[in-house]
Design an enzyme around this catalytic site. Structure first.
Site, PDB file in Angstrom:
ATOM      1  N   ARG A 105       6.121  -2.987   3.531  1.00 30.69           N
ATOM      2  CA  ARG A 105       7.272  -3.724   2.991  1.00 30.69           C
ATOM      3  C   ARG A 105       7.999  -3.015   1.859  1.00 30.69           C
ATOM      4  NH1 ARG A 105       6.068 -10.032   2.331  1.00 30.69           N
ATOM      5  NH2 ARG A 105       4.964  -9.323   0.477  1.00 30.69           N
ATOM      6  N   ASP A 106       7.758  -1.728   1.677  1.00 32.57           N
ATOM      7  CA  ASP A 106       8.557  -0.973   0.707  1.00 32.57           C
ATOM      8  C   ASP A 106       8.530   0.514   1.040  1.00 32.57           C
ATOM      9  OD1 ASP A 106      10.283  -0.683  -1.410  1.00 32.57           O
ATOM     10  OD2 ASP A 106       8.723  -0.580  -2.935  1.00 32.57           O
ATOM     11  N   ILE A 107       8.724   0.838   2.307  1.00 32.69           N
ATOM     12  CA  ILE A 107       8.789   2.236   2.713  1.00 32.69           C
ATOM     13  C   ILE A 107      10.110   2.820   2.224  1.00 32.69           C
ATOM     14  CG2 ILE A 107       8.889   3.819   4.673  1.00 32.69           C
ATOM     15  CD1 ILE A 107       6.158   2.678   4.395  1.00 32.69           C
ATOM     16  N   ASN A 114       8.083   6.437  -2.198  1.00 31.18           N
ATOM     17  CA  ASN A 114       6.715   6.006  -1.916  1.00 31.18           C
ATOM     18  C   ASN A 114       6.030   6.878  -0.868  1.00 31.18           C
ATOM     19  OD1 ASN A 114       6.823   3.941  -3.756  1.00 31.18           O
ATOM     20  ND2 ASN A 114       7.405   2.379  -2.269  1.00 31.18           N
TER      21      ASN A 114
END
Length: 284
Positions: A22-24, A28
């Site tokens: 949920r935060d690619i 990251n």
């Protein structure tokens, strides 16, 4: 280009364990000098929700890499939101610029429809009324996917074909991380990695012996039951300290800060002090 295959290899493992990152985003993704990639920062990750009636937050994923279903207020989504993010990053690698760089979520959605065209009503079935009305209020847009060939010389037919399979408005029709690994564009990168850099294949005098599964899935779904035994910060610190200590005793490289540093010694003293304090309270 080896990174896209490692994107999907990592996603296949996460998604097979039932985890949504949920935060690619580029920030990251850790890449070393050999182009080996690892996914980090699981602060927004969660276990996949199998019940479609259970609501999930829309406050996930950095805006530029946010899937259209999240932008449109969908109350339940799947691992396909991570695949969309990888597609955005892949396009960014090819074009050396952010593909959908908008000032607001509404403008972000407009940029997506400029490229993919106006989605059919079936693709907006789970969208909120406001987002659906915004799309239908505007003029009908035809898809303009041919502009993806202009990203760079690296935007070959196979690259654009894979990109178009990831950047699909309807999440149900978007390619999965596992299926993307079978795309012809990734064949060379997968073989090159397993020819010289992986740990699952090995060399013999007659040549290279390859593993049966180039990208193995997780052995079992992720479980966070261990967290149920923690009722305080100090218990969490104790578990972390025990984990670090156990890894130092083996042959593996420690996964902590330098054991000779002052910060590490302070951490040990602090953990020991709080552990003894908790023990005294429990005795009382």
């Amino acid at each position: 280009m080896r990174c896209p295959s490692l994107f999907h290899s990592g996603l296949k493992y996460l998604h097979s364990a039932g985890i949504l990152h949920r935060d690619i985003k580029p920030g990251n993704l850790l890449v070393n000098s050999n182009c080996l990639l690892k996914i980090c920062d699981f602060g927004l990750a969660r276990v996949e929700e199998p019940d479609p009636s259970r609501h999930m937050t829309q406050e996930v994923v950095t805006q530029y890499y946010r899937a259209p279903e999240v932008l449109m207020g969908c109350q339940h989504y799947t691992s396909s939101i991570d695949v969309w993010s990888v597609g955005c990053i892949f396009a960014e690698l090819l074009g050396r610029r952010i593909l959908f760089q908008a000032q607001s979520p509404i403008q972000q959605l407009d940029l997506i429809t400029d490229l993919l065209g106006t989605p059919p009503l079936s693709a907006m079935a789970s969208a909120c009324e406001g987002a659906r009305a915004h799309i239908l209020r505007g003029p009908h847009k035809p898809p303009s996917l041919s502009v993806l060939y202009m990203l760079s010389d690296g935007a070959t037919h196979e690259a654009v074909h894979l990109l178009c399979r990831m950047l699909v408005f309807d999440p149900a029709k978007r390619i999965s991380g596992s299926d993307a690994l079978s795309h012809p564009y990734l064949d060379e990168g997968r073989l090159r990695y397993h020819t010289c850099m992986c740990k699952c294949c090995y060399s013999v005098p007659s040549g290279r012996v390859y593993t049966r599964d180039f990208e193995p899935p997780a052995e079992r779904p992720f479980s966070h039951n261990y967290e149920q035994s923690m009722h305080s910060v100090w218990q969490g610190k104790e578990l972390i300290h025990r984990f670090i200590t156990e890894h130092q005793q083996g042959k593996r490289v420690p996964l902590c800060i330098n054991p000779q540093s002052a910060a590490f010694k302070t951490f040990i003293r602090s953990t020991a002090w709080h552990s003894s304090k908790v023990s005294r309270k429990e005795e009382r």
